[in-house]
Design a protein around this motif. Structure first.
Motif, PDB file in Angstrom:
ATOM      1  N   SER A 171       0.837  -1.213   0.000  1.00 15.68           N
ATOM      2  CA  SER A 171       0.000   0.000   0.000  1.00 15.68           C
ATOM      3  C   SER A 171       0.867   1.256   0.000  1.00 15.68           C
ATOM      4  N   ALA A 172       1.941   1.251   0.843  1.00 12.48           N
ATOM      5  CA  ALA A 172       2.858   2.399   0.900  1.00 12.48           C
ATOM      6  C   ALA A 172       3.558   2.603  -0.434  1.00 12.48           C
ATOM      7  N   LYS A 173       3.909   1.487  -1.088  1.00  8.59           N
ATOM      8  CA  LYS A 173       4.573   1.581  -2.386  1.00  8.59           C
ATOM      9  C   LYS A 173       3.646   2.228  -3.430  1.00  8.59           C
ATOM     10  N   ALA A 174       2.362   1.798  -3.368  1.00 11.04           N
ATOM     11  CA  ALA A 174       1.386   2.387  -4.310  1.00 11.04           C
ATOM     12  C   ALA A 174       1.196   3.880  -4.043  1.00 11.04           C
ATOM     13  N   GLN A 175       1.157   4.216  -2.712  1.00 13.00           N
ATOM     14  CA  GLN A 175       0.993   5.630  -2.346  1.00 13.00           C
ATOM     15  C   GLN A 175       2.196   6.444  -2.819  1.00 13.00           C
ATOM     16  N   ILE A 176       3.398   5.856  -2.674  1.00 15.43           N
ATOM     17  CA  ILE A 176       4.614   6.539  -3.109  1.00 15.43           C
ATOM     18  C   ILE A 176       4.574   6.773  -4.625  1.00 15.43           C
ATOM     19  N   ALA A 177       4.109   5.751  -5.346  1.00 12.88           N
ATOM     20  CA  ALA A 177       4.007   5.904  -6.810  1.00 12.88           C
ATOM     21  C   ALA A 177       3.041   7.038  -7.181  1.00 12.88           C
ATOM     22  N   PRO A 260       3.044   8.205  13.549  1.00 15.31           N
ATOM     23  CA  PRO A 260       2.710   7.412  14.744  1.00 15.31           C
ATOM     24  C   PRO A 260       2.201   6.015  14.356  1.00 15.31           C
ATOM     25  N   ASN A 261       2.896   4.970  14.890  1.00 12.47           N
ATOM     26  CA  ASN A 261       2.527   3.561  14.653  1.00 12.47           C
ATOM     27  C   ASN A 261       2.601   3.179  13.177  1.00 12.47           C
ATOM     28  N   ALA A 262       3.409   3.915  12.404  1.00 18.10           N
ATOM     29  CA  ALA A 262       3.575   3.599  10.991  1.00 18.10           C
ATOM     30  C   ALA A 262       5.065   3.612  10.687  1.00 18.10           C
ATOM     31  N   TYR A 263       5.568   2.539   9.953  1.00 19.29           N
ATOM     32  CA  TYR A 263       7.001   2.370   9.755  1.00 19.29           C
ATOM     33  C   TYR A 263       7.303   2.203   8.275  1.00 19.29           C
ATOM     34  N   SER A 264       8.597   2.335   7.931  1.00 19.23           N
ATOM     35  CA  SER A 264       9.044   2.295   6.549  1.00 19.23           C
ATOM     36  C   SER A 264       9.022   0.875   5.993  1.00 19.23           C
ATOM     37  N   SER A 265       9.147   0.828   4.664  1.00 22.37           N
ATOM     38  CA  SER A 265       9.223  -0.485   4.008  1.00 22.37           C
ATOM     39  C   SER A 265      10.475  -1.235   4.446  1.00 22.37           C
ATOM     40  N   LYS A 266      11.601  -0.520   4.617  1.00 18.76           N
ATOM     41  CA  LYS A 266      12.832  -1.149   5.085  1.00 18.76           C
ATOM     42  C   LYS A 266      12.627  -1.788   6.453  1.00 18.76           C
ATOM     43  N   HIS A 267      11.907  -1.096   7.354  1.00 19.11           N
ATOM     44  CA  HIS A 267      11.611  -1.643   8.688  1.00 19.11           C
ATOM     45  C   HIS A 267      10.888  -2.977   8.573  1.00 19.11           C
ATOM     46  N   TRP A 268       9.808  -2.988   7.744  1.00 20.26           N
ATOM     47  CA  TRP A 268       9.020  -4.215   7.634  1.00 20.26           C
ATOM     48  C   TRP A 268       9.763  -5.304   6.880  1.00 20.26           C
ATOM     49  N   ALA A 269      10.630  -4.897   5.931  1.00 22.76           N
ATOM     50  CA  ALA A 269      11.410  -5.919   5.223  1.00 22.76           C
ATOM     51  C   ALA A 269      12.373  -6.635   6.171  1.00 22.76           C
ATOM     52  N   ILE A 270      13.078  -5.829   7.020  1.00 21.78           N
ATOM     53  CA  ILE A 270      14.025  -6.437   7.987  1.00 21.78           C
ATOM     54  C   ILE A 270      13.275  -7.280   9.009  1.00 21.78           C
ATOM     55  N   LYS A 271      12.123  -6.737   9.499  1.00 22.52           N
ATOM     56  CA  LYS A 271      11.314  -7.497  10.468  1.00 22.52           C
ATOM     57  C   LYS A 271      10.852  -8.818   9.857  1.00 22.52           C
ATOM     58  N   SER A 272      10.427  -8.748   8.571  1.00 27.29           N
ATOM     59  CA  SER A 272       9.961  -9.965   7.897  1.00 27.29           C
ATOM     60  C   SER A 272      11.089 -10.991   7.787  1.00 27.29           C
ATOM     61  N   ALA A 273      12.311 -10.479   7.442  1.00 28.71           N
ATOM     62  CA  ALA A 273      13.465 -11.396   7.353  1.00 28.71           C
ATOM     63  C   ALA A 273      13.762 -12.025   8.710  1.00 28.71           C
ATOM     64  N   ASN A 274      13.717 -11.199   9.792  1.00 32.25           N
ATOM     65  CA  ASN A 274      13.945 -11.737  11.144  1.00 32.25           C
ATOM     66  C   ASN A 274      12.894 -12.758  11.507  1.00 32.25           C
ATOM     67  N   PHE A 275      11.602 -12.388  11.172  1.00 27.73           N
ATOM     68  CA  PHE A 275      10.524 -13.331  11.491  1.00 27.73           C
ATOM     69  C   PHE A 275      10.707 -14.640  10.729  1.00 27.73           C
ATOM     70  N   ALA A 276      11.118 -14.518   9.464  1.00 26.06           N
ATOM     71  CA  ALA A 276      11.331 -15.727   8.656  1.00 26.06           C
ATOM     72  C   ALA A 276      12.465 -16.575   9.229  1.00 26.06           C
ATOM     73  N   SER A 277      13.595 -15.904   9.643  1.00 24.13           N
ATOM     74  CA  SER A 277      14.718 -16.634  10.253  1.00 24.13           C
ATOM     75  C   SER A 277      14.287 -17.312  11.533  1.00 24.13           C
ATOM     76  N   SER A 278      13.496 -16.561  12.381  1.00 21.49           N
ATOM     77  CA  SER A 278      13.009 -17.145  13.635  1.00 21.49           C
ATOM     78  C   SER A 278      12.114 -18.334  13.365  1.00 21.49           C
ATOM     79  N   ALA A 279      11.263 -18.175  12.327  1.00 23.51           N
ATOM     80  CA  ALA A 279      10.371 -19.299  11.998  1.00 23.51           C
ATOM     81  C   ALA A 279      11.180 -20.504  11.541  1.00 23.51           C
ATOM     82  N   SER A 280      12.228 -20.235  10.702  1.00 27.83           N
ATOM     83  CA  SER A 280      13.060 -21.343  10.229  1.00 27.83           C
ATOM     84  C   SER A 280      13.756 -22.040  11.388  1.00 27.83           C
ATOM     85  N   ASN A 281      14.311 -21.224  12.329  1.00 30.40           N
ATOM     86  CA  ASN A 281      14.971 -21.809  13.515  1.00 30.40           C
ATOM     87  C   ASN A 281      13.978 -22.605  14.345  1.00 30.40           C
TER      88      ASN A 281
END
Length: 489
Positions: A171-177, A260-281
């Motif tokens: 959604s943020a990407k579409a808004q940026i476009a 407030p309570n809204a974060y960048s795409s980079k934030h969510w990308a890193i969080k997603s990678a961490n979540f994926a690593s945690s899930a894999s572990n």
């Protein structure tokens, strides 16, 4: 074999007994000697004695000279394996009997059973420890299962958060476009306005005279131009701000909110990678835990099988131990009852005394009572030359201790004096001599008398002659015949 060496003295120890006689007589066949075998030695002028003696159980006698009575000193035992030098006093302190080989073997088996019992007890303790370890592993496995279940739930929750973050990022990407398109449009508008301003400026320059003439129109156009200029400046500022905001939505660091309570795409990308690593572990940990559970389950089943096997072996050993103790008692009783009997038969066979058969028969029991210096005859009519038997004799005197000789078997004859304990002295070689020591020899036999195994020579009619000589009122005799030798055809 040992060496008997020492000096024989009187009771004071001050006077040596020179030329005295020392005799060791085997009480029964044991160790390296046969029953009634003896060792007869004489001290030198200084009372010293020195001779060798085989292992066995002996009665020890001493005689100061040939005119004195033979004095019994007591029993002694020379155990198998004993070596070195001993005097008579030291030997008299050793009186433990030599055990039959069957009893020694039974004792060895008993010791082995005790060792096996201790080994099984130790194995049982090991099984209990293994069972405790299995319980601990099972408890840890249950905890691991709970932790895995919790991790799975957390992974599911993290997955939902990741999906939501991805949706927000799209959604943020579409808004940026969209914002980028607006900025580009504003820029084009600004460029168009600038071109228009430039064109109008040229028109104003060309028509300066006209502008001067028509001041109101020029002033109006000038105000319109300022308005276009301000609009273009505002559009440019807005575009700059939108570009900075778009950059924040795209690249702002982790955990730094764009709004407030809204974060960048980079934030969510890193969080997603961490979540994926945690899930894999978590999935890897779950798989490892599952493997550990299967391993523990296999080990538990193995330990359970070992425990069942140990229990079965314990039961078998207990049954074996009970049977072994029963066998030990039975073997010991039989060995004690049959030792003397079988030994006599084996002796006769090994020495080939008779060229005849040996026949074990149902026991024949006979009793007789003979007065002092008298004879008797047990009429049996046995069809054999020898009888293997056990003989029980006892004096009927009130003090139960007077001494006498019993001659038994072919050639038994009446004697008019108390005989020596040594064989010979006009006794027929076929007769068997049994001596009841009595009080004159400082030995009180007690009211039950004495028991002696013997092989007796029968007379021509298969009977047993008896003769008694000695200082006693009368004696009682009981004979139990268990085998015949030299059976006549």
């Amino acid at each position: 074999m040992i060496t008997v060496k020492g000096c024989l003295t009187d009771a004071t120890g001050e006077h040596v007994l020179e030329h005295a006689f020392i005799e060791f007589v085997a009480r029964r066949s044991a160790g390296e000697v046969l029953a009634y075998a003896g060792a007869f030695e004489q001290t030198d002028m200084e009372g010293n004695y020195h001779f060798s003696l085989k292992s066995g159980e002996y009665d020890v006698y001493a005689q100061v000279n040939r005119r004195s009575d033979v004095e019994p000193l007591g029993p002694c035992t020379v155990l198998p394996g004993m070596t070195g030098e001993y005097d008579i006093e030291a030997l008299l302190e050793i009186s433990a009997p030599i055990l039959p080989e069957t009893v020694i073997a039974a004792n060895q088996i008993r010791d082995q059973v005790f060792e096996k019992h201790e080994e099984v007890a130790g194995f049982h303790q090991t099984v209990l420890q293994k069972a405790a370890e299995v319980d601990a592993h099972a408890s840890q496995t249950a905890q691991d299962r709970t932790q895995v279940r919790s991790d799975r739930e957390q992974v599911a929750s993290d997955k939902e958060d990741t999906l939501e973050a991805n949706t927000f990022a799209q959604s943020a990407k579409a808004q940026i476009a969209t914002d980028k398109a607006d900025v580009e449009q504003a820029l084009e508008d600004t460029q168009a306005l600038a071109q228009t301003v430039s064109t109008q400026h040229d028109v104003v320059s060309d028509k300066a005279a006209a502008v001067a003439q028509d001041a109101d129109e020029v002033s109006s156009m000038h105000e319109e131009a300022n308005g276009f200029k301000n609009s273009a400046s505002n559009s440019a500022n807005t575009a700059t701000q939108q570009a900075a905001l778009a950059k924040d939505w795209a690249e702002k660091p982790v955990d730094n909110a764009v709004e407030p309570n809204a974060y960048s795409s980079k934030h969510w990308a890193i969080k997603s990678a961490n979540f994926a690593s945690s899930a894999s572990n978590s999935f890897s940990g779950a798989a490892q835990a599952k493997n550990d559970v299967e391993t523990l389950k296999s080990e538990t089943e193995d330990i359970r099988d070992e425990a069942l096997q140990a229990r079965s072996e314990i039961q078998v050993l207990a049954t074996y131990e009970n049977a072994l103790w029963s066998l030990i008692h039975t073997t010991a009783d039989q060995a004690i009852r049959q030792f003397e009997h079988h030994e006599s038969i084996a002796l006769i066979r090994s020495n080939k005394l008779l060229d005849a058969n040996v026949r074990v028969i149902r026991p024949i029991y006979r009793t007789a009572e003979i007065g002092a210096y008298s004879t008797s005859l047990l009429e049996l009519g046995l069809n054999a030359q020898l009888a293997v038997c056990s003989v029980f004799i006892s004096t009927k005197d009130t003090d139960h201790s007077d001494h006498f000789n019993l001659q038994i078997g072919k050639g038994a004859n009446l004697r008019t004096s108390w005989g020596s304990t040594f064989p010979g002295e006009s006794v027929d070689s076929n007769a068997t001599i049994i001596t009841h020591p009595g009080d004159a020899q400082n030995v009180n036999m007690g009211r039950y008398g004495m028991y002696v195994p013997a092989t007796i020579v029968l007379d021509e009619n298969g009977n047993i002659p008896l003769a008694v000589a000695g200082n006693n009122a009368s004696c009682g005799i009981a004979i139990n015949i268990t085998a015949l030798i030299g059976v006549r055809r």
